[in-house]
Motif scaffolding. Structure first.
Motif, PDB file in Angstrom:
ATOM      1  N   LEU A  21      32.362  44.380  30.742  1.00 58.84           N
ATOM      2  CA  LEU A  21      33.461  45.101  31.387  1.00 58.84           C
ATOM      3  C   LEU A  21      33.246  46.617  31.380  1.00 58.84           C
ATOM      4  N   GLY A  22      32.167  47.069  30.723  1.00 56.88           N
ATOM      5  CA  GLY A  22      31.892  48.494  30.655  1.00 56.88           C
ATOM      6  C   GLY A  22      32.631  49.200  29.539  1.00 56.88           C
ATOM      7  N   HIS A  23      33.111  48.431  28.567  1.00 54.72           N
ATOM      8  CA  HIS A  23      33.858  49.013  27.450  1.00 54.72           C
ATOM      9  C   HIS A  23      32.924  49.238  26.269  1.00 54.72           C
ATOM     10  N   ALA A  24      32.955  50.446  25.718  1.00 54.10           N
ATOM     11  CA  ALA A  24      32.064  50.801  24.612  1.00 54.10           C
ATOM     12  C   ALA A  24      32.723  50.615  23.251  1.00 54.10           C
ATOM     13  N   ASP A  25      34.045  50.581  23.214  1.00 51.48           N
ATOM     14  CA  ASP A  25      34.759  50.533  21.938  1.00 51.48           C
ATOM     15  C   ASP A  25      35.621  49.276  21.863  1.00 51.48           C
ATOM     16  N   VAL A  26      35.468  48.536  20.782  1.00 49.65           N
ATOM     17  CA  VAL A  26      36.315  47.373  20.517  1.00 49.65           C
ATOM     18  C   VAL A  26      37.204  47.704  19.334  1.00 49.65           C
ATOM     19  N   GLY A  27      38.488  47.502  19.501  1.00 50.52           N
ATOM     20  CA  GLY A  27      39.453  47.759  18.425  1.00 50.52           C
ATOM     21  C   GLY A  27      39.701  46.498  17.622  1.00 50.52           C
ATOM     22  N   ARG A  28      40.935  46.115  17.519  1.00 51.49           N
ATOM     23  CA  ARG A  28      41.312  44.921  16.752  1.00 51.49           C
ATOM     24  C   ARG A  28      40.781  43.660  17.416  1.00 51.49           C
ATOM     25  N   PHE A  50      48.131  51.332  21.596  1.00 49.79           N
ATOM     26  CA  PHE A  50      48.195  50.466  22.771  1.00 49.79           C
ATOM     27  C   PHE A  50      48.049  51.235  24.079  1.00 49.79           C
ATOM     28  N   SER A  51      48.275  52.539  24.066  1.00 50.76           N
ATOM     29  CA  SER A  51      48.075  53.320  25.289  1.00 50.76           C
ATOM     30  C   SER A  51      46.593  53.560  25.544  1.00 50.76           C
ATOM     31  N   LYS A  52      45.737  53.346  24.535  1.00 53.56           N
ATOM     32  CA  LYS A  52      44.301  53.589  24.672  1.00 53.56           C
ATOM     33  C   LYS A  52      43.494  52.326  24.956  1.00 53.56           C
ATOM     34  N   TYR A  53      43.939  51.217  24.450  1.00 54.77           N
ATOM     35  CA  TYR A  53      43.162  49.980  24.523  1.00 54.77           C
ATOM     36  C   TYR A  53      43.772  48.976  25.494  1.00 54.77           C
ATOM     37  N   GLY A  54      42.905  48.198  26.160  1.00 59.43           N
ATOM     38  CA  GLY A  54      43.341  47.048  26.938  1.00 59.43           C
ATOM     39  C   GLY A  54      43.293  45.820  26.043  1.00 59.43           C
ATOM     40  N   ARG A  55      44.210  44.887  26.224  1.00 56.41           N
ATOM     41  CA  ARG A  55      44.265  43.680  25.394  1.00 56.41           C
ATOM     42  C   ARG A  55      43.759  42.484  26.204  1.00 56.41           C
ATOM     43  N   TYR A  56      42.846  41.740  25.590  1.00 58.85           N
ATOM     44  CA  TYR A  56      42.194  40.598  26.233  1.00 58.85           C
ATOM     45  C   TYR A  56      42.418  39.332  25.414  1.00 58.85           C
ATOM     46  N   HIS A  57      42.486  38.196  26.112  1.00 59.86           N
ATOM     47  CA  HIS A  57      42.643  36.883  25.488  1.00 59.86           C
ATOM     48  C   HIS A  57      41.507  35.977  25.948  1.00 59.86           C
ATOM     49  N   LEU A  58      40.812  35.375  25.004  1.00 57.77           N
ATOM     50  CA  LEU A  58      39.834  34.317  25.267  1.00 57.77           C
ATOM     51  C   LEU A  58      40.483  33.023  24.792  1.00 57.77           C
ATOM     52  N   ILE A  59      40.628  32.082  25.703  1.00 62.56           N
ATOM     53  CA  ILE A  59      41.377  30.868  25.392  1.00 62.56           C
ATOM     54  C   ILE A  59      40.447  29.824  24.773  1.00 62.56           C
ATOM     55  N   LEU A  60      40.725  29.474  23.510  1.00 62.95           N
ATOM     56  CA  LEU A  60      39.913  28.488  22.795  1.00 62.95           C
ATOM     57  C   LEU A  60      40.505  27.086  22.855  1.00 62.95           C
ATOM     58  N   ARG A 101      48.231  26.171  20.235  1.00 62.76           N
ATOM     59  CA  ARG A 101      47.490  26.985  21.206  1.00 62.76           C
ATOM     60  C   ARG A 101      46.733  28.053  20.428  1.00 62.76           C
ATOM     61  N   ILE A 102      45.423  28.205  20.696  1.00 61.37           N
ATOM     62  CA  ILE A 102      44.601  29.153  19.936  1.00 61.37           C
ATOM     63  C   ILE A 102      43.874  30.087  20.905  1.00 61.37           C
ATOM     64  N   HIS A 103      44.052  31.386  20.683  1.00 63.47           N
ATOM     65  CA  HIS A 103      43.388  32.428  21.479  1.00 63.47           C
ATOM     66  C   HIS A 103      42.635  33.369  20.548  1.00 63.47           C
ATOM     67  N   VAL A 104      41.512  33.894  21.011  1.00 66.38           N
ATOM     68  CA  VAL A 104      40.911  35.065  20.399  1.00 66.38           C
ATOM     69  C   VAL A 104      41.484  36.246  21.183  1.00 66.38           C
ATOM     70  N   ILE A 105      42.062  37.191  20.479  1.00 67.87           N
ATOM     71  CA  ILE A 105      42.684  38.350  21.126  1.00 67.87           C
ATOM     72  C   ILE A 105      41.978  39.598  20.613  1.00 67.87           C
ATOM     73  N   TRP A 106      41.637  40.480  21.550  1.00 63.83           N
ATOM     74  CA  TRP A 106      41.008  41.731  21.128  1.00 63.83           C
ATOM     75  C   TRP A 106      41.387  42.860  22.053  1.00 63.83           C
ATOM     76  N   ASP A 107      41.192  44.053  21.541  1.00 63.13           N
ATOM     77  CA  ASP A 107      41.483  45.280  22.273  1.00 63.13           C
ATOM     78  C   ASP A 107      40.173  46.013  22.499  1.00 63.13           C
ATOM     79  N   SER A 108      39.968  46.487  23.705  1.00 57.95           N
ATOM     80  CA  SER A 108      38.763  47.270  23.981  1.00 57.95           C
ATOM     81  C   SER A 108      39.047  48.318  25.045  1.00 57.95           C
ATOM     82  N   MET A 109      38.153  49.321  25.041  1.00 59.56           N
ATOM     83  CA  MET A 109      38.265  50.404  26.031  1.00 59.56           C
ATOM     84  C   MET A 109      36.897  50.949  26.340  1.00 59.56           C
TER      85      MET A 109
END
Length: 109
Positions: A21-28, A50-60, A101-109
């Motif tokens: 996605l072109g994101h260099a930084d991964v947060g939580r 939260f104003s800096k990072y986008g939140r993503y969900h990978l559905i497991l 329901r199980i998701h991997v959730i992470w923040d990246s920018m």
């Protein structure tokens, strides 16, 4: 419980998706288990982080009765897909099914 190899594989996948996605930084990064019959009430994630990072969900793991709503739009997230959630908008999650329901959730920018 997941073993260390499985956790590393998940983390490597998160890093790979973020890089794609072109994101260099991964947060939580965390694994979220929404139990059968439970919900996360409608809310907005606010604050500097939260104003800096986008939140993503990978559905497991999911079921046909687990879904989410973001700003009034309801959606089902199939296993294996990745979703960006605009957590600055009102959003909620529910699991009306009989399995967790199980998701991997992470923040990246």
């Amino acid at each position: 419980l997941l073993g260390l190899r499985a956790l590393k594989a998940i983390y490597d996948r998160v890093l790979g998706i973020s890089k794609h996605l072109g994101h260099a930084d991964v947060g939580r990064v965390f694994i979220s288990k929404l139990l059968a019959g439970c919900e996360v009430a409608r809310h907005i994630d606010a604050g500097d982080y939260f104003s800096k990072y986008g939140r993503y969900h990978l559905i497991l793991h999911t079921n046909n009765d687990a879904a989410c709503e973001v700003d009034g739009e309801e959606c089902f997230m199939p296993v294996g897909t990745v979703w960006w959630i605009d957590n600055g908008l009102p959003h909620a999650f529910w699991n009306r099914g009989t399995t967790d329901r199980i998701h991997v959730i992470w923040d990246s920018m």
